[in-house]
Design an enzyme around this catalytic site. Structure first.
Site, PDB file in Angstrom:
ATOM      1  N   ARG A   1       0.807  -1.223   0.000  1.00 15.34           N
ATOM      2  CA  ARG A   1       0.000   0.000   0.000  1.00 15.34           C
ATOM      3  C   ARG A   1       0.840   1.273   0.000  1.00 15.34           C
ATOM      4  NH1 ARG A   1      -3.668  -0.999   4.929  1.00 15.34           N
ATOM      5  NH2 ARG A   1      -4.268   1.179   4.623  1.00 15.34           N
TER       6      ARG A   1
ATOM      7  N   GLN B   1      12.452 -14.716   6.043  1.00  6.47           N
ATOM      8  CA  GLN B   1      11.175 -15.424   6.082  1.00  6.47           C
ATOM      9  C   GLN B   1      10.616 -15.471   4.663  1.00  6.47           C
ATOM     10  OE1 GLN B   1       7.755 -13.456   7.652  1.00  6.47           O
ATOM     11  NE2 GLN B   1       6.698 -15.339   8.191  1.00  6.47           N
TER      12      GLN B   1
ATOM     13  N   SER C   1      33.419  47.094  -4.092  1.00  9.75           N
ATOM     14  CA  SER C   1      32.375  46.294  -4.729  1.00  9.75           C
ATOM     15  C   SER C   1      32.816  45.712  -6.067  1.00  9.75           C
ATOM     16  CB  SER C   1      31.144  47.174  -4.966  1.00  9.75           C
ATOM     17  OG  SER C   1      30.648  47.605  -3.728  1.00  9.75           O
TER      18      SER C   1
END
Ligand code: UD1
Ligand code: CA
Length: 452
Positions: A13, A71, A401
């Protein structure tokens, strides 16, 4: 104590290629949460029963302290526990847990084990308003448990019982070996039911006791994505509650996600929609703005991280001011009172005390001294397309800058770089270095006009 974790179910699911028990809660596989609980109990042996497609589970979570039992085919919960028996020792007790029941709490399990006291069969049960689907706990007139009946095998009267089996139990290993060797599959589902051992315990004169969990949510299983999401919310709500109990201010406890370990000092404040991953430490007085993502980081006391910042593998000193929209990447180390502003990215760099990069910059593979000012638009060109190089910026440097520092390059103490400089050679200390075409103005120049 020995622990058996049933994890052979496919989880169809989920509609996912990822096996169910690897689906994450708080960023960690569900089964890993259950393993954490088992380890916290100091189990002598932990055996995981896995099934079809489970090799991925084993590869992902294998560790020296785990045994694995396959299993195949899956014939029921009793059959599943049977597969683990070769790994278990008579004389000890076994706790049965489920890989898809991830929120099980250690204190609850300790109470269950104490109730079993090495010789009894102890069942974890809950009483539900809507018990549909669960095995029901049947008791005699004296209130003693007589057996468990599965929903599909129950009579109408038995279905009225609201006390249900969570599946989690503790029993002596020798008893399990005896009883599981004798169970059959003559029931509505044709399965070997683990729950059939309860009736056998009663017949053998082994006392059956029940214990209730601290919270019902500890026993919720996950079979679908909506249930996964529901448990995620419960888990996150619990984490938020613990943080608040420890004194952390959460602006909205429903809007925080911790996927790992979050350690907070005093007077920490966290605004909405923050995500914490890996190990994160927030020292005293740290404030985290809204919508930050912080992974594997240590944040010094009084540091403020403004909204929308992304912090990864970073160590920050105290009193820093970060963001909004800052990004620090692996290997970032910031000293005290460092300011990293909007759209600034720092990677694998050390920035010393009182230095600032406030706007639009990239500092990568750099050693930045104290009191350095990194101007807007500054970039360390650390990569030549093949190799990475370091940039060294000494104390008290002012970088104008829009400067590019082409590594490897060094800027000497107290140097100033003029705006727009492309630095390809070392800049000497205390001097102005500038690389820029001379500015000219053309008198009488006319703008072109559109031809008609
Ligand atoms: C089981 C219990 C029921 C209980 C319920 C709680 C039995 C017979 N019934 O029912 O009393 O109320 O859990 O949720 O035990 N699994 C294996 N191998 C198998 C079968 C199951 O590993 O062959 C694992 C599943 O992956 C799952 C868990 O065991 O994690 C429970 O199996 P499930 O089939 O969901 O049991 P229920 O029918 O819900
Ligand atoms: Ca189930």
């Amino acid at each position: 104590m020995e622990v058996v974790i049933l994890a052979a179910g496919q989880g169809k699911r989920m509609r996912s290629v990822l096996p169910k028990v690897l689906q994450p809660i708080a960023g960690k596989p569900m089964l890993a949460h259950v393993l954490d609980a088992a380890r916290a109990l100091a189990a002598r042996r932990i055996c995981v029963v896995y099934g079809h497609g489970g090799e991925v589970v084993r590869e992902r979570l294998d560790a020296a302290d785990l045994a694995w039992a396959r299993q195949e085919p899956q014939l029921g919960t009793g059959h599943a526990v049977q597969q683990a028996l070769p790994h278990l020792t008579d004389g000890d007790v076994a706790l049965v847990l489920y890989g898809d029941v991830p929120l099980i709490g250690v204190p609850t399990l300790q109470r269950l084990a104490a109730a079993a006291a090495g010789e009894r069969l102890a069942l974890l049960t809950v009483t539900l308003d809507h018990p549909t689907g669960y095995g029901r706990i049947l008791r005699d007139a004296g209130g003693r448990v007589t057996r468990i009946v599965e929903e599909k095998d129950a009579s109408d009267a038995e279905r009225q019982v609201r006390e249900v089996n969570t599946g989690i139990l503790v029993a002596p290993v020798a008893c399990l070996r005896d009883w599981l060797g004798r169970i059959g599959n003559d029931n509505a589902q044709g399965e070997y039911y683990l729950t059939d051992i309860i009736g056998m315990a009663v017949a053998a004169g082994v006392e059956v006791v029940t214990v209730q969990p601290d919270a019902v949510s500890e026993t919720l299983g996950v079979n679908s994505k909506p249930q996964l999401a529901e448990l995620e919310r419960i888990h996150q709500r619990n984490i938020a509650q613990r943080l608040m109990d420890d004194g952390v201010t959460l602006i909205d406890p429903a809007r925080i996600d911790v996927r790992g370990e979050l350690v907070c000092g005093r007077d920490v404040e966290i605004d909405v929609n923050c995500v914490f991953e890996g190990r994160v430490e927030l020292a005293d007085g740290v404030r985290i703005g809204a919508n930050c993502v912080i992974r594997d980081a240590r944040i010094g006391s009084g540091t403020r991280i403004a909204p929308f910042s992304h912090i990864e593998q970073t160590v920050m000193g105290p009193a820093c001011v970060i963001g909004p929209y800052a990004r620090t990447r692996p290997g970032t180390e910031l000293g005290e009172d460092v300011h990293i502003g909007n759209f600034v990215e720092i990677k694998n760099s050390i920035i010393a005390d009182h230095s600032k990069a406030n706007h639009l910059a990239y500092v990568g593979d750099a050693d930045v001294g104290q009191r350095v000012n990194v101007g807007a638009g500054t970039i360390t060109c650390n990569y030549d397309g093949a190799n990475k190089f370091r940039t060294v910026i000494e104390d008290d440097v002012f970088i104008g800058s829009d400067t590019q520092l082409v590594a490897p390059v060094r800027v000497g103490r107290g140097a100033t770089l003029g705006a727009g400089t492309t630095l390809t050679k070392d800049a000497p200390a205390d001097q102005l270095t500038v690389s820029r075409a001379k500015q000219i103005s053309i008198a009488g120049w006319k703008r072109p006009v559109k031809k008609r």
